[in-house]
Write an enzyme that holds these catalytic residues in place. Structure first.
Site, PDB file in Angstrom:
ATOM      1  N   ASP A 123       3.059  25.507  63.764  1.00 42.35           N
ATOM      2  CA  ASP A 123       3.000  24.389  62.822  1.00 42.35           C
ATOM      3  C   ASP A 123       1.525  24.134  62.542  1.00 42.35           C
ATOM      4  O   ASP A 123       0.803  23.622  63.396  1.00 42.35           O
ATOM      5  CB  ASP A 123       3.658  23.161  63.450  1.00 42.35           C
ATOM      6  CG  ASP A 123       3.608  21.924  62.539  1.00 42.35           C
ATOM      7  OD1 ASP A 123       2.912  21.964  61.505  1.00 42.35           O
ATOM      8  OD2 ASP A 123       4.246  20.922  62.895  1.00 42.35           O
ATOM      9  N   SER A 179      -5.009  27.861  44.712  1.00 41.29           N
ATOM     10  CA  SER A 179      -4.052  27.920  43.603  1.00 41.29           C
ATOM     11  C   SER A 179      -4.777  27.718  42.283  1.00 41.29           C
ATOM     12  O   SER A 179      -5.815  27.051  42.232  1.00 41.29           O
ATOM     13  CB  SER A 179      -2.992  26.828  43.767  1.00 41.29           C
ATOM     14  OG  SER A 179      -2.140  26.757  42.640  1.00 41.29           O
ATOM     15  N   TYR A 184      -0.535  17.795  44.927  1.00 41.97           N
ATOM     16  CA  TYR A 184      -0.683  19.214  45.288  1.00 41.97           C
ATOM     17  C   TYR A 184      -1.939  19.783  44.632  1.00 41.97           C
ATOM     18  O   TYR A 184      -2.743  20.457  45.284  1.00 41.97           O
ATOM     19  CB  TYR A 184       0.550  19.995  44.839  1.00 41.97           C
ATOM     20  CG  TYR A 184       0.420  21.491  45.006  1.00 41.97           C
ATOM     21  CD1 TYR A 184       0.614  22.088  46.251  1.00 41.97           C
ATOM     22  CD2 TYR A 184       0.101  22.310  43.927  1.00 41.97           C
ATOM     23  CE1 TYR A 184       0.494  23.462  46.411  1.00 41.97           C
ATOM     24  CE2 TYR A 184      -0.024  23.679  44.082  1.00 41.97           C
ATOM     25  CZ  TYR A 184       0.171  24.247  45.319  1.00 41.97           C
ATOM     26  OH  TYR A 184       0.035  25.605  45.475  1.00 41.97           O
ATOM     27  N   LYS A 193      -5.366  21.479  46.522  1.00 41.23           N
ATOM     28  CA  LYS A 193      -5.895  22.819  46.272  1.00 41.23           C
ATOM     29  C   LYS A 193      -7.320  22.769  45.721  1.00 41.23           C
ATOM     30  O   LYS A 193      -8.132  23.663  45.988  1.00 41.23           O
ATOM     31  CB  LYS A 193      -4.964  23.582  45.325  1.00 41.23           C
ATOM     32  CG  LYS A 193      -3.604  23.907  45.951  1.00 41.23           C
ATOM     33  CD  LYS A 193      -3.746  24.713  47.241  1.00 41.23           C
ATOM     34  CE  LYS A 193      -2.418  25.150  47.799  1.00 41.23           C
ATOM     35  NZ  LYS A 193      -2.536  25.969  49.024  1.00 41.23           N
TER      36      LYS A 193
END
Length: 248
Positions: A59, A139, A152, A156
């Site tokens: 994890d 990304s 998100y 990134k």
């Protein structure tokens, strides 16, 4: 055999881009650690690769689990040459006000804090070894943010800035730091990126990519292979777009 005798630790390596990297790195001579929250899938990938691979159930939001992963790596292979921060998480495409705090915290823990954890673990080892490579899967969302993925996107963008800053600070230690910026591909997160996975939504998204298709794990793996190899010995601090022209 561009990675002959190198040891690569890859998080999120039981599926998608991470699995593609693990298989490609092994083909090029690396010994690989398949680290993933999904232990059963990690075991499957490591079994497919064979004696050049081990797996750990990890994890990445937990520092203690990084310590266990690196300890297992050193026990099996004796060193860490390449650290790939590939594990990622996203909230569903939608209104930024509707992302609950628990989801936000998980996005930041996996996409941001895990890079901090891995850096604290591997940099001292790499410095003793005389150098190394750190590679993060960022990304295109960090370069060209898309509505509906605000938190998100921000995580990134953080990863890209961290990559550049780490590259400058770690260069004297002969540690190169780069990141990949893939466009969306055939991974488990695609449905959340799109909001809903229908032929019509896919077609609309493909139309925004000049080369006319989504990315594949092999696309990302080949780019990662080059950045991890000695062919890229003078490349550091780069956010490499692997996106079919999406960010143009």
């Amino acid at each position: 055999m561009r990675l002959k005798d190198k040891v690569a630790v890859i998080t999120g390596a039981a599926s998608g881009f991470g699995e593609g990297m693990a298989r490609r790195f092994a083909e090029e001579g690396a010994r690989v650690v398949i680290a993933d929250l999904n232990g059963k899938a990690a075991e499957r990938v490591a079994g497919d690769i064979g004696k050049a691979a081990i797996w750990t159930q990890t994890d990445v939001s937990q520092r203690a689990e990084f310590d266990e992963m690196i300890a297992a790596t050193l026990d099996a292979f004796g060193r860490v040459d390449i650290m790939v921060n590939n594990a990622g998480y996203t909230h569903r495409n939608g209104d930024l006000l509707e992302v609950d705090e628990a989801t936000f915290d998980l996005v930041t823990a996996v996409n941001m804090k895990a890079i901090y954890h891995s850096t604290l673990c591997v940099v001292p080892l790499m410095e003793k070894q005389g150098g190394g490579v750190i590679l993060t899967t960022a990304s295109t969302a960090g370069l060209r943010p898309r509505p509906g993925l605000t938190w998100y996107n921000a995580s990134k963008g953080w990863a890209i800035t961290a990559t550049k800053s780490m590259a400058v600070e770690l260069a004297p230690k002969k540690i190169r730091v780069n990141c990949l910026c893939p466009v969306a591909g055939e991974t488990a997160m695609l449905e959340k990126f799109l909001g809903a996975d229908t032929p019509e939504i896919r077609a609309k998204f493909r139309a925004s990519i000049p080369l006319g298709r989504l990315s594949t794990p092999l696309d990302i793996a080949n780019a990662a292979l080059w950045l991890a190899s000695d062919e890229a010995a003078f490349i550091t601090g780069v956010a490499l777009e692997v996106d079919g022209g999406r960010c143009i």
